[in-house]
Design a protein around this motif. Sequence first.
Motif: not given
Length: 518
Positions: A142-147
């Motif tokens: 799962d995704i927890c951040a967009l950098k």
Amino acid sequence: MKIINQIALNQNQDRSHHIHVMQDRIVETLTLAEFDRQAASVAQHLYARGVRAGDRIGVLAKNGLEWAILDLAILKLGGATAGFEMGRFDPVEAVERYGLRLLFADTPPRSGEDIIEIKRIREWTNLEPTRKRFHAGYGAADICALKFTSGSTGQPKGLEATVGGVDDSIATVQRMFDHGDKDNILVFLRLALLQQRYWIYSALAFGHDVTIATMDNVLSAARIAKPTVIMGVPGFFDLVKRQLELQQGESLPSDSVRYAAIQDLLGGRIRYLWTGSAPASRATLDFYNDCGVPLYEGYGLNETCIVAKNCPSANRIGSVGKLLPHKTLRFDTNGVMIVGSRNPVNTSYAFCAPGESERMFLPSGEVVTQDLGHLDEDGYLYVLGRVDDIVSLSSGRNVLVRPLEEGVKREANILECVLYGNGKPFLTAVISAGPRGHRADISAHIARMNRETLPEQQILGLIFAAEPFSIENGLLTSQFKPKRAEIFRRYNLELQEIYAMPLGKGELAVRYAPKSGL
């Protein structure tokens, strides 16, 4: 329970450790328990507004307590934080381009349901959460951040960071450095950079203090908060070194005096210093390590997170440390490093120009770093430079310029150096000199280097920049890396003049850029 789920799903009860945030010369302090409670309160408010697991929430703001509270609230909701660098993104365009549910900004360009002034967070910290948990937990993929990449040109590439990748990096670093009860980790780079937020997560998971500052107030924050660890790019530690050398003069060669001066400037409790993001010069590494203030260098990319790191149990100065156990490393036929991960940060960009993902990510999920390197017989990694650091002269000779640039910077009064010469008959150095940088001394230093190098490695052109390279004048990135293309564009006239000059054997062509050139 893995780290991100631990801090996202559980109520933190730690009243012995604190988060300190320096804003406007005032340090605000919360216990970790109160910090967690306020984040849960903000999560309750956002949940009432319809935010759910998987939603992307953007933040376009300078470092502050609101930033940290909001990020933790987003994790409690099972969402993904998109951290944006101020000045590089338009808030209205970001909402649409990156599919944001909401965007919080220091100075919103307009009022509306989707863009909110980040100061509003303070109004939402006193709600009593009615839900113990807002989601069932993240999976490793799962995704927890967009950098975003911090490159010097073009639209930043967007990368979605997986929870498994974040967990692996934080857990491994904890085993290497054993941050605990007496530690206070100071971070001052932008919280928009995901790795800077790791140390907030580490405090919540392992029980230590964390201090948040900015580049403008980091030294004031250090004197007040008295950190044991400071996370910084090499450019920051170069600045500290130069400041102490200017203050202390001839007394700094004494290790004991240098140790005391570093400790005094940085709060007096430094256990070690951490650096990465760009190459650290040997002179800077020796300045700290030789007097007993360890400066541990590491290596990683946005696309890989931390790949290798020196640490107390394994430190070889000049290397970037040993490979982290959840990483793999191999080299292609040209010596380019290819990195794999047990839990990759991701296997493609979420937002990029056509072909960018394929250039960086292999079908295996491995990352083609575009960096050249080698491992020594003991497993320490040495980064030689980027593929882009190879200059092809008109003679057909290829020159790896980074070691030469580091050699130039061994002259104490040279702040930065970039070498130019693709398609040209010889190399030219564009020099950013300090206030004590005497041109005759610098020219003599380069002449000495030329006597000890191969003909194609000799620097026969020298341009003195009109002023030091900086973030403000657009010649350094936000992580203090030189913007080569922009530097060469700014000094194009001087470069043309250098290559038009007739040179005798052993001569050095020199140009001084006028102030108006910037």
